[in-house]
Design a protein around this motif. Sequence first.
Motif, PDB file in Angstrom:
ATOM      1  N   GLY A  20       0.618  -1.250  -0.130  1.00 21.04           N
ATOM      2  CA  GLY A  20      -0.114  -0.115   0.100  1.00 21.04           C
ATOM      3  C   GLY A  20       1.047   1.289   0.036  1.00 21.04           C
ATOM      4  O   GLY A  20       0.121   2.386   0.177  1.00 21.04           O
ATOM      5  N   TYR A  21       2.127   1.148  -0.380  1.00 17.50           N
ATOM      6  CA  TYR A  21       2.905   2.286  -0.183  1.00 17.50           C
ATOM      7  C   TYR A  21       2.526   3.276  -1.430  1.00 17.50           C
ATOM      8  O   TYR A  21       2.701   4.550  -1.273  1.00 17.50           O
ATOM      9  CB  TYR A  21       4.560   1.986  -0.312  1.00 17.50           C
ATOM     10  CG  TYR A  21       5.238   2.977   0.650  1.00 17.50           C
ATOM     11  CD1 TYR A  21       5.191   4.429   0.408  1.00 17.50           C
ATOM     12  CD2 TYR A  21       5.956   2.515   1.357  1.00 17.50           C
ATOM     13  CE1 TYR A  21       6.164   5.093   1.344  1.00 17.50           C
ATOM     14  CE2 TYR A  21       6.845   3.253   2.412  1.00 17.50           C
ATOM     15  CZ  TYR A  21       7.007   4.631   2.224  1.00 17.50           C
ATOM     16  OH  TYR A  21       7.585   5.507   3.099  1.00 17.50           O
ATOM     17  N   ALA A  22       1.933   2.936  -2.331  1.00 21.05           N
ATOM     18  CA  ALA A  22       1.594   4.019  -3.430  1.00 21.05           C
ATOM     19  C   ALA A  22       0.476   4.877  -2.654  1.00 21.05           C
ATOM     20  O   ALA A  22      -0.032   6.013  -3.576  1.00 21.05           O
ATOM     21  CB  ALA A  22       1.011   3.144  -4.552  1.00 21.05           C
ATOM     22  N   ALA A  23       0.144   4.614  -1.806  1.00 24.39           N
ATOM     23  CA  ALA A  23      -0.892   5.870  -1.236  1.00 24.39           C
ATOM     24  C   ALA A  23      -0.294   7.067  -0.949  1.00 24.39           C
ATOM     25  O   ALA A  23      -0.950   8.225  -1.050  1.00 24.39           O
ATOM     26  CB  ALA A  23      -1.241   5.333   0.243  1.00 24.39           C
ATOM     27  N   GLY A 283       5.492   7.574  15.521  1.00 27.57           N
ATOM     28  CA  GLY A 283       6.393   8.269  14.632  1.00 27.57           C
ATOM     29  C   GLY A 283       5.871   8.041  13.431  1.00 27.57           C
ATOM     30  O   GLY A 283       4.604   7.953  13.085  1.00 27.57           O
ATOM     31  N   TYR A 284       6.744   8.269  12.383  1.00 26.75           N
ATOM     32  CA  TYR A 284       6.442   8.208  10.995  1.00 26.75           C
ATOM     33  C   TYR A 284       6.022   6.877  10.686  1.00 26.75           C
ATOM     34  O   TYR A 284       6.537   5.831  10.994  1.00 26.75           O
ATOM     35  CB  TYR A 284       7.465   8.646   9.779  1.00 26.75           C
ATOM     36  CG  TYR A 284       6.901   8.523   8.605  1.00 26.75           C
ATOM     37  CD1 TYR A 284       5.981   9.205   7.633  1.00 26.75           C
ATOM     38  CD2 TYR A 284       7.633   7.433   7.955  1.00 26.75           C
ATOM     39  CE1 TYR A 284       5.625   8.815   6.457  1.00 26.75           C
ATOM     40  CE2 TYR A 284       7.303   6.959   6.480  1.00 26.75           C
ATOM     41  CZ  TYR A 284       6.402   7.824   5.981  1.00 26.75           C
ATOM     42  OH  TYR A 284       6.049   7.329   4.705  1.00 26.75           O
ATOM     43  N   GLU A 285       4.726   6.695   9.841  1.00 25.94           N
ATOM     44  CA  GLU A 285       4.477   5.360   9.710  1.00 25.94           C
ATOM     45  C   GLU A 285       3.501   5.673   8.241  1.00 25.94           C
ATOM     46  O   GLU A 285       3.071   6.493   7.912  1.00 25.94           O
ATOM     47  CB  GLU A 285       3.392   4.685  10.587  1.00 25.94           C
ATOM     48  CG  GLU A 285       2.308   5.532  10.740  1.00 25.94           C
ATOM     49  CD  GLU A 285       1.229   4.703  11.698  1.00 25.94           C
ATOM     50  OE1 GLU A 285       1.113   3.565  11.382  1.00 25.94           O
ATOM     51  OE2 GLU A 285       0.758   5.241  12.836  1.00 25.94           O
ATOM     52  N   PRO A 286       3.894   4.782   7.139  1.00 27.86           N
ATOM     53  CA  PRO A 286       3.542   5.180   5.732  1.00 27.86           C
ATOM     54  C   PRO A 286       2.153   5.261   5.756  1.00 27.86           C
ATOM     55  O   PRO A 286       1.543   5.576   4.784  1.00 27.86           O
ATOM     56  CB  PRO A 286       4.201   4.169   4.898  1.00 27.86           C
ATOM     57  CG  PRO A 286       5.498   4.013   5.517  1.00 27.86           C
ATOM     58  CD  PRO A 286       5.179   3.920   7.042  1.00 27.86           C
ATOM     59  N   ALA A 287       1.400   4.604   6.774  1.00 26.47           N
ATOM     60  CA  ALA A 287      -0.266   4.446   6.676  1.00 26.47           C
ATOM     61  C   ALA A 287      -0.667   5.822   6.889  1.00 26.47           C
ATOM     62  O   ALA A 287      -1.761   6.236   6.600  1.00 26.47           O
ATOM     63  CB  ALA A 287      -0.552   3.578   7.894  1.00 26.47           C
ATOM     64  N   LEU A 288       0.348   6.955   7.455  1.00 28.63           N
ATOM     65  CA  LEU A 288      -0.373   8.041   7.307  1.00 28.63           C
ATOM     66  C   LEU A 288      -0.816   8.762   6.236  1.00 28.63           C
ATOM     67  O   LEU A 288      -1.729   9.543   5.904  1.00 28.63           O
ATOM     68  CB  LEU A 288       0.813   9.124   8.057  1.00 28.63           C
ATOM     69  CG  LEU A 288       1.161   8.629   9.487  1.00 28.63           C
ATOM     70  CD1 LEU A 288       2.296   9.673   9.803  1.00 28.63           C
ATOM     71  CD2 LEU A 288      -0.082   9.063  10.441  1.00 28.63           C
ATOM     72  N   SER A 352      10.502   2.062   8.263  1.00 26.98           N
ATOM     73  CA  SER A 352      10.510   3.252   7.377  1.00 26.98           C
ATOM     74  C   SER A 352       9.970   2.874   6.021  1.00 26.98           C
ATOM     75  O   SER A 352       9.152   3.453   5.315  1.00 26.98           O
ATOM     76  CB  SER A 352      11.604   3.900   7.080  1.00 26.98           C
ATOM     77  OG  SER A 352      12.631   3.151   6.539  1.00 26.98           O
ATOM     78  N   THR A 353       9.870   1.492   5.674  1.00 28.17           N
ATOM     79  CA  THR A 353       9.301   0.814   4.428  1.00 28.17           C
ATOM     80  C   THR A 353       8.168   0.020   4.724  1.00 28.17           C
ATOM     81  O   THR A 353       7.485  -0.385   3.693  1.00 28.17           O
ATOM     82  CB  THR A 353      10.503  -0.162   3.753  1.00 28.17           C
ATOM     83  OG1 THR A 353      10.785  -1.336   4.697  1.00 28.17           O
ATOM     84  CG2 THR A 353      11.690   0.535   3.554  1.00 28.17           C
ATOM     85  N   HIS A 354       7.609  -0.063   6.114  1.00 28.39           N
ATOM     86  CA  HIS A 354       6.241  -0.543   6.210  1.00 28.39           C
ATOM     87  C   HIS A 354       5.187   0.273   6.268  1.00 28.39           C
ATOM     88  O   HIS A 354       5.555   1.397   6.563  1.00 28.39           O
ATOM     89  CB  HIS A 354       6.400  -1.409   7.625  1.00 28.39           C
ATOM     90  CG  HIS A 354       7.421  -2.313   7.593  1.00 28.39           C
ATOM     91  ND1 HIS A 354       8.033  -3.058   8.798  1.00 28.39           N
ATOM     92  CD2 HIS A 354       8.219  -2.988   6.589  1.00 28.39           C
ATOM     93  CE1 HIS A 354       8.812  -3.801   8.571  1.00 28.39           C
ATOM     94  NE2 HIS A 354       9.212  -3.847   7.273  1.00 28.39           N
ATOM     95  N   MET A 355       4.077  -0.195   5.955  1.00 29.02           N
ATOM     96  CA  MET A 355       2.740   0.426   5.851  1.00 29.02           C
ATOM     97  C   MET A 355       1.979  -0.406   6.936  1.00 29.02           C
ATOM     98  O   MET A 355       1.530  -1.660   6.666  1.00 29.02           O
ATOM     99  CB  MET A 355       2.036   0.698   4.687  1.00 29.02           C
ATOM    100  CG  MET A 355       1.103   1.347   4.622  1.00 29.02           C
ATOM    101  SD  MET A 355       0.280   1.685   3.074  1.00 29.02           S
ATOM    102  CE  MET A 355      -0.767   3.061   3.005  1.00 29.02           C
ATOM    103  N   VAL A 356       1.477   0.294   8.001  1.00 27.13           N
ATOM    104  CA  VAL A 356       0.863  -0.294   8.980  1.00 27.13           C
ATOM    105  C   VAL A 356      -0.484  -0.516   8.414  1.00 27.13           C
ATOM    106  O   VAL A 356      -1.049   0.572   8.278  1.00 27.13           O
ATOM    107  CB  VAL A 356       0.786   0.476  10.317  1.00 27.13           C
ATOM    108  CG1 VAL A 356       0.063  -0.208  11.527  1.00 27.13           C
ATOM    109  CG2 VAL A 356       2.239   0.169  10.932  1.00 27.13           C
TER     110      VAL A 356
END
Length: 357
Positions: A20-23, A283-288, A352-356
């Motif tokens: 889902g990182y393309a979000a 902190g930062y999570e790509p799900a943001l 940093s590469t994970h999306m929760v």
Amino acid sequence: MVRRTALHRLRQDIADLHPGYAALVMATGIVSTGLELFGLHALSTVLLVVAIVALAALVVAYTWRAVRYPRRVIADVRDPARGFGYFTLVAAPNVVGVRLAEDHPLVCLVLGLATVPVWLVVTYVVPGSMVIGRRQAPVLPRTDGSWFMWVVGTQSLAATAATVAAAEPSLAASLAPWAVAFWGMAVVLYLMLIGLVTVRLLESPVAPHALSPTYWVYMGATAISVLAAAKILALSPTLPVLLATREVVSGLAFVLWAFGTWWIPLLLAFAVRRHLVDREHVGYEPALWSMVFPLGMYAAASATYGRTSGLAFMVDIARVEVWFGFAAWVVVAIAMGRSFLPRRGRPVPASSTHMVG
């Protein structure tokens, strides 16, 4: 030695890349669209460039991952908490394409056509593997907001088809039925999924970390449904498919907008519980990026539908909301940038590469 370490780290990042990182691209592209709708051309163009660069980088990364780590890709597909993230690979190019459509309708069409095979594969393989595949654990306890990416990806195809049909009248008769068909499928999917995901929230106690930003896609799915509907309603009312469905599309779009608006305070309550009541530090999570996208989409959808339907109050709401979307984008972008910086005495965390989800 440094070069070898950097290459090893890059390989690990690709291997760990969440579906889902393309979000990131979706969020950046739709905030760019919202800014463009209100005449903020320079700022919109900057974000558009960022979205295009991010999209190109992620296409390379996902292709590399599929070739180099196919078992991880298959494992993601079978994972209810990760598999629906692949729908961001459908939505991201279409969000960028819709933003480019005014000046480059052919690019929009090409991006849309390129995502159709991806949508076909993901829409049948991901849920299909959960139904007829070998399950090691029940699926429903692992539902979350990321499942609404199925709706978002489908509606992005509806929006693209309608946008190209408006830009190229010679294609309108061919593309308009597809736009309405994808829109209708996505609305039914939303009604189905909202029951499943809500039952999951009510069935058992929910841990703070489970209230991840992906639940904002609850609202984002309604917003993109409204945007796609507005694009359809902008087509010639004399088209046969519009004669048959226009009133349904327009009415349901407003209902979905109202329901999505109702969701916003509840989603804010989720965030308050997670961060202020339970005091979970995040902190930062790509799900943001899954939170930024709905904020940007709500503004773009409200402005587009409001102008198409003559509802000025929706445009006024969007005029304010677009800045909330942009502010959220800036905050998450800064957090992402800081997460890539080496910490004192420690390497960049693998998360940093994970999306929760």
